[in-house]
Scaffold this motif. Sequence first.
Motif, PDB file in Angstrom:
ATOM      1  N   ALA A 165      11.176 106.116 -54.946  1.00 29.23           N
ATOM      2  CA  ALA A 165      10.043 105.392 -54.348  1.00 29.23           C
ATOM      3  C   ALA A 165      10.532 104.268 -53.440  1.00 29.23           C
ATOM      4  CB  ALA A 165       9.158 104.806 -55.455  1.00 29.23           C
ATOM      5  N   LEU A 166      11.825 103.920 -53.548  1.00 28.14           N
ATOM      6  CA  LEU A 166      12.371 102.835 -52.713  1.00 28.14           C
ATOM      7  C   LEU A 166      12.870 103.333 -51.348  1.00 28.14           C
ATOM      8  CD1 LEU A 166      14.261 100.869 -55.504  1.00 28.14           C
ATOM      9  CD2 LEU A 166      12.257 100.075 -54.236  1.00 28.14           C
ATOM     10  N   ILE A 167      12.767 104.622 -51.096  1.00 22.85           N
ATOM     11  CA  ILE A 167      13.177 105.124 -49.774  1.00 22.85           C
ATOM     12  C   ILE A 167      12.117 104.702 -48.749  1.00 22.85           C
ATOM     13  CG2 ILE A 167      13.587 107.211 -48.393  1.00 22.85           C
ATOM     14  CD1 ILE A 167      14.701 108.533 -50.923  1.00 22.85           C
ATOM     15  N   SER A 168      12.587 104.125 -47.637  1.00 19.38           N
ATOM     16  CA  SER A 168      11.641 103.684 -46.599  1.00 19.38           C
ATOM     17  C   SER A 168      10.860 104.873 -46.068  1.00 19.38           C
ATOM     18  CB  SER A 168      12.396 103.080 -45.410  1.00 19.38           C
ATOM     19  OG  SER A 168      13.261 102.090 -45.834  1.00 19.38           O
ATOM     20  N   ASP A 169       9.660 104.601 -45.572  1.00 16.99           N
ATOM     21  CA  ASP A 169       8.858 105.679 -44.985  1.00 16.99           C
ATOM     22  C   ASP A 169       9.253 105.931 -43.534  1.00 16.99           C
ATOM     23  OD1 ASP A 169       6.753 106.059 -47.218  1.00 16.99           O
ATOM     24  OD2 ASP A 169       7.000 103.904 -46.957  1.00 16.99           O
ATOM     25  N   TYR A 170       9.522 104.856 -42.813  1.00 16.40           N
ATOM     26  CA  TYR A 170       9.869 104.962 -41.392  1.00 16.40           C
ATOM     27  C   TYR A 170      11.118 104.128 -41.137  1.00 16.40           C
ATOM     28  CZ  TYR A 170       4.910 106.150 -41.430  1.00 16.40           C
ATOM     29  OH  TYR A 170       3.699 106.708 -41.728  1.00 16.40           O
ATOM     30  N   VAL A 171      11.939 104.590 -40.190  1.00 17.47           N
ATOM     31  CA  VAL A 171      13.141 103.835 -39.806  1.00 17.47           C
ATOM     32  C   VAL A 171      13.208 103.785 -38.286  1.00 17.47           C
ATOM     33  CG1 VAL A 171      15.678 103.793 -39.840  1.00 17.47           C
ATOM     34  CG2 VAL A 171      14.421 104.572 -41.862  1.00 17.47           C
ATOM     35  N   ILE A 172      13.534 102.627 -37.755  1.00 17.68           N
ATOM     36  CA  ILE A 172      13.809 102.511 -36.322  1.00 17.68           C
ATOM     37  C   ILE A 172      15.246 102.037 -36.150  1.00 17.68           C
ATOM     38  CG2 ILE A 172      13.343 101.135 -34.253  1.00 17.68           C
ATOM     39  CD1 ILE A 172      10.426 101.388 -34.757  1.00 17.68           C
ATOM     40  N   LEU A 173      16.027 102.805 -35.400  1.00 15.71           N
ATOM     41  CA  LEU A 173      17.400 102.416 -35.078  1.00 15.71           C
ATOM     42  C   LEU A 173      17.431 102.042 -33.603  1.00 15.71           C
ATOM     43  CD1 LEU A 173      19.337 105.335 -36.866  1.00 15.71           C
ATOM     44  CD2 LEU A 173      18.778 103.070 -37.783  1.00 15.71           C
ATOM     45  N   ASP A 174      17.410 100.746 -33.327  1.00 16.89           N
ATOM     46  CA  ASP A 174      17.416 100.282 -31.937  1.00 16.89           C
ATOM     47  C   ASP A 174      18.679  99.453 -31.724  1.00 16.89           C
ATOM     48  OD1 ASP A 174      17.017  98.883 -29.487  1.00 16.89           O
ATOM     49  OD2 ASP A 174      14.854  99.248 -29.658  1.00 16.89           O
ATOM     50  N   VAL A 175      19.492  99.861 -30.767  1.00 18.42           N
ATOM     51  CA  VAL A 175      20.798  99.221 -30.582  1.00 18.42           C
ATOM     52  C   VAL A 175      20.649  97.743 -30.192  1.00 18.42           C
ATOM     53  CG1 VAL A 175      21.252  99.737 -28.146  1.00 18.42           C
ATOM     54  CG2 VAL A 175      23.142  99.770 -29.788  1.00 18.42           C
ATOM     55  N   GLU A 176      19.479  97.368 -29.661  1.00 23.30           N
ATOM     56  CA  GLU A 176      19.255  95.946 -29.329  1.00 23.30           C
ATOM     57  C   GLU A 176      19.439  95.061 -30.565  1.00 23.30           C
ATOM     58  OE1 GLU A 176      19.076  94.494 -26.492  1.00 23.30           O
ATOM     59  OE2 GLU A 176      19.224  96.478 -25.576  1.00 23.30           O
ATOM     60  N   MET A 177      19.130  95.619 -31.733  1.00 23.27           N
ATOM     61  CA  MET A 177      19.202  94.815 -32.952  1.00 23.27           C
ATOM     62  C   MET A 177      20.644  94.483 -33.329  1.00 23.27           C
ATOM     63  SD  MET A 177      16.125  94.473 -33.174  1.00 23.27           S
ATOM     64  CE  MET A 177      15.428  93.743 -34.613  1.00 23.27           C
ATOM     65  N   ILE A 178      21.618  95.277 -32.874  1.00 28.08           N
ATOM     66  CA  ILE A 178      23.013  94.973 -33.245  1.00 28.08           C
ATOM     67  C   ILE A 178      23.876  94.609 -32.036  1.00 28.08           C
ATOM     68  CG2 ILE A 178      22.952  96.419 -35.317  1.00 28.08           C
ATOM     69  CD1 ILE A 178      24.782  98.390 -33.728  1.00 28.08           C
ATOM     70  N   ARG A 179      23.260  94.548 -30.854  1.00 30.35           N
ATOM     71  CA  ARG A 179      24.019  94.287 -29.618  1.00 30.35           C
ATOM     72  C   ARG A 179      24.904  93.038 -29.735  1.00 30.35           C
ATOM     73  NH1 ARG A 179      23.380  94.894 -23.798  1.00 30.35           N
ATOM     74  NH2 ARG A 179      21.465  96.074 -23.906  1.00 30.35           N
ATOM     75  N   ASN A 180      24.355  91.942 -30.285  1.00 35.08           N
ATOM     76  CA  ASN A 180      25.104  90.680 -30.354  1.00 35.08           C
ATOM     77  C   ASN A 180      25.534  90.309 -31.775  1.00 35.08           C
ATOM     78  OD1 ASN A 180      24.818  90.190 -27.542  1.00 35.08           O
ATOM     79  ND2 ASN A 180      22.671  89.649 -27.948  1.00 35.08           N
ATOM     80  N   LEU A 181      25.643  91.311 -32.622  1.00 33.19           N
ATOM     81  CA  LEU A 181      26.078  91.054 -34.002  1.00 33.19           C
ATOM     82  C   LEU A 181      27.426  90.332 -33.967  1.00 33.19           C
ATOM     83  CD1 LEU A 181      25.043  91.919 -36.842  1.00 33.19           C
ATOM     84  CD2 LEU A 181      26.404  93.989 -36.611  1.00 33.19           C
TER      85      LEU A 181
END
Length: 387
Positions: A169-185
């Motif tokens: 039940a802890l598996i997410s329903d939707y996932v978005i992988l957007d490279v903007e989120m890790i661009r400046n990690l």
Amino acid sequence: MALERYSLKLPRAVLGGEDALGRIPEILARAGAEKVGAFTDKGLVKLGLFGLVERQLAASGLSWEVFDDLPAEPTYTDVQKVVDRFRASGADFIVACGGGSVMDAAKLASVLLTDEYGVKELLDDPLRAQKRASLLAIPTTAGTGAECTPNAIVGVPERKLKIGIVNDALISDYVILDVEMIRNLPRPIAAATGVDALCHAIECFTSNKANPMSDSFALEAFDLIMNSIERACDDPAALGEKNRMQLAAFYGGVAITASGTTGVHALSYPLGGMYHIAHGVSNAMLLVPVMEFNEPACRARFARAWDRAYHGGERLATDEEKSRALVAWMGRIVEHLGIPTSLTGFGVSRGDLDDLVDASMQVTRLLVNNMREITADDARAIYERIM
Ligand SMILES: NC(=O)c1ccc[n+]([C@@H]2O[C@H](COP(=O)([O-])OP(=O)(O)OC[C@H]3O[C@@H](n4cnc5c(N)ncnc54)[C@H](O)[C@@H]3O)[C@@H](O)[C@H]2O)c1
Ligand SMILES: [Zn+2]
């Protein structure tokens, strides 16, 4: 001959590529969401990363409430406090924008819109969890794979451990992988979280629970990470490599779901629980010592991983050569990334070894997955190597 059993459980939809964040309004509309609980952390708000998500929430025309007061690597009581506020908000859909800490808290919130149990009760009996709100996970590290695993990991100070609550039940329903989120990690975070994903890949591939389904995801993740992690961390402009790390972290999460991690993660949890060493950092310290310990038992699998991931000109003949070369290659990567490889500097002393060993022996959920049995003496010898 009995056929190998496997099962694969995945989020309902995974959206990536160009302007993936722009798909948020469509996801919310299709899900029939009315009010969003947006989980993030203060650092991500300050960096403007959560702002990118907020812009899409505004475009969706829905109202939302922000829950951003969660520390990194939270304890179960930290999570319960945020969840209590979330329950009072009346939100019926969760968007999680963050690393594993934020996503795990949000995942727990998705099963905690109820009076029947809290986080503490789920630690005792994880099977009670039932999904009460849909969840969209947007990872900002690459990463834990928490966006797709059925695990939520919380600190349990009284047991000196971090414990994984595991329930489909802890598996997410939707996932978005957007490279903007890790661009400046920042490099240290990219390195540690990237090595966490590397551990997921190689541990799941050499787990007693490995099976044809987990192998496909684990090997693909391993190949991508071994050949992308250094540039992804070194070169801010290497968007292709960063994108591959994001995919690989997701695949690593799928591999965890279908298989399970092993000795590195088992010995790592006490270091997180007792000394608050970041999950990726403690895994990076343990990766090579545990892989060297495991090598005799995992040789054929390490050789397969070498054949899959090594694309250079060196020709190795035997499984033993390939297996040793693979472990050495992982060692060079950890060294190149400059992640601390010793407990010195984290306040751990030799006098703590007994407690560490005792705590590690409690992580039976993962120890049973290790192809070579890890006894208390073995665990002590491995910890001694990183003192
Ligand atoms: N559920 C699972 O399957 C699973 C698997 C592995 C680890 N975990 C758990 O996940 C947690 C660790 O998650 P993590 O390694 O992703 O780190 P994290 O979520 O703890 O974040 C670490 C730090 O990085 C910052 N950060 C995150 N993204 C950033 C970005 N894009 N730019 C700048 N800073 C950013 C955060 O603000 C935070 O300060 C641990 O609690 C670990 O036990 C869960
Ligand atoms: Zn991990």
